[in-house]
Design an enzyme around this catalytic site. Structure first.
Site, PDB file in Angstrom:
ATOM      1  N   TYR A  97     -55.647   9.397  -3.409  1.00 55.89           N
ATOM      2  CA  TYR A  97     -55.329   8.473  -4.505  1.00 55.89           C
ATOM      3  C   TYR A  97     -55.081   9.100  -5.878  1.00 55.89           C
ATOM      4  O   TYR A  97     -54.101   8.773  -6.540  1.00 55.89           O
ATOM      5  CB  TYR A  97     -56.408   7.392  -4.607  1.00 55.89           C
ATOM      6  CG  TYR A  97     -56.331   6.321  -3.539  1.00 55.89           C
ATOM      7  CD1 TYR A  97     -55.679   6.530  -2.330  1.00 55.89           C
ATOM      8  CD2 TYR A  97     -56.922   5.093  -3.758  1.00 55.89           C
ATOM      9  CE1 TYR A  97     -55.627   5.558  -1.354  1.00 55.89           C
ATOM     10  CE2 TYR A  97     -56.874   4.097  -2.781  1.00 55.89           C
ATOM     11  CZ  TYR A  97     -56.227   4.338  -1.578  1.00 55.89           C
ATOM     12  OH  TYR A  97     -56.182   3.357  -0.632  1.00 55.89           O
ATOM     13  N   CYS A 156     -52.241   6.116 -19.222  1.00 52.63           N
ATOM     14  CA  CYS A 156     -50.846   5.996 -19.674  1.00 52.63           C
ATOM     15  C   CYS A 156     -50.774   5.784 -21.183  1.00 52.63           C
ATOM     16  O   CYS A 156     -49.880   6.303 -21.847  1.00 52.63           O
ATOM     17  CB  CYS A 156     -50.142   4.865 -18.930  1.00 52.63           C
ATOM     18  SG  CYS A 156     -49.766   5.306 -17.219  1.00 52.63           S
ATOM     19  N   GLU A 168     -45.425   4.345 -15.789  1.00 49.41           N
ATOM     20  CA  GLU A 168     -45.185   4.678 -17.195  1.00 49.41           C
ATOM     21  C   GLU A 168     -45.129   6.194 -17.395  1.00 49.41           C
ATOM     22  O   GLU A 168     -44.281   6.713 -18.124  1.00 49.41           O
ATOM     23  CB  GLU A 168     -46.301   4.111 -18.076  1.00 49.41           C
ATOM     24  CG  GLU A 168     -46.427   2.608 -18.027  1.00 49.41           C
ATOM     25  CD  GLU A 168     -47.434   2.137 -16.981  1.00 49.41           C
ATOM     26  OE1 GLU A 168     -47.393   2.653 -15.837  1.00 49.41           O
ATOM     27  OE2 GLU A 168     -48.245   1.263 -17.305  1.00 49.41           O
TER      28      GLU A 168
HETATM   29 ZN   LIG Z   1     -51.216   4.122 -15.952  1.00 49.12          ZN
END
Ligand SMILES: [Zn+2]
Length: 162
Positions: free
Chosen positions: A69, A116, A76
């Site tokens: 993962y 992000c 983004e």
């Molecule tokens: Zn993100």
């Protein structure tokens, strides 16, 4: 002495996509198309992002998940890193982000994750000009933020390292 300061910011909320200016509709449409190509077999949560550059180019990205993962990456960051790789030093004017789930309808804007926000803030801080952020789910309202810094109050940047 102790001071208290309230940190707040304003957003513009559009009831729907069609209320956006044409250019923003175009930018968000690119993000929707990118979202539809997302590789998200584990979360079934597809995200698309489009980055409008000062030179008029639109760079897109979508989430790329991984069986391990943490090795995957959000839409983004795929988009802004690609923009930085292809057009280094070209300022980012705006980023549109849209999310949809295969499991339920996302009918409100989904905001970027903390990682992000930090990644985009690096670009905003470097270019010394705000990056507008447009957020949309699969349906419903669109939120427009005037600057990434609004989404990351008291953010960390390179000025602390000097
Ligand atoms: Zn993100």
């Amino acid at each position: 002495m102790i001071n208290q300061k309230k940190i707040s910011f304003e957003v513009t909320i559009y009831d729907s996509f069609i209320e956006l200016k044409n250019d923003d509709q175009k930018l968000l449409s690119v993000a929707v198309k990118a979202r539809q190509r997302a590789y998200a077999p584990y979360s079934s949560f597809n995200v698309g992002a489009s980055v409008l550059l000062e030179n008029g180019e639109i760079i897109e990205g979508n989430n790329q998940e991984n069986a391990s993962y943490p090795s995957g990456l959000c839409a983004e960051r795929v988009a802004v890193f690609y923009a930085g790789a292809k057009y280094p030093g070209v300022k980012i004017k705006a980023i549109a982000i849209t999310a949809a789930s295969l499991n339920h309808e996302v009918n409100e804007p989904a905001a970027p994750c903390g990682n992000c926000r930090q990644a985009i803030s690096e670009y905003e801080f470097r270019q010394k000009e705000p990056i507008r952020i447009l957020l949309m789910g699969e349906t419903g309202s669109v939120i427009e933020c005037n600057s990434l810094a609004d989404l990351l109050p008291l953010g960390f940047n390179s000025s602390f390292l000097n």
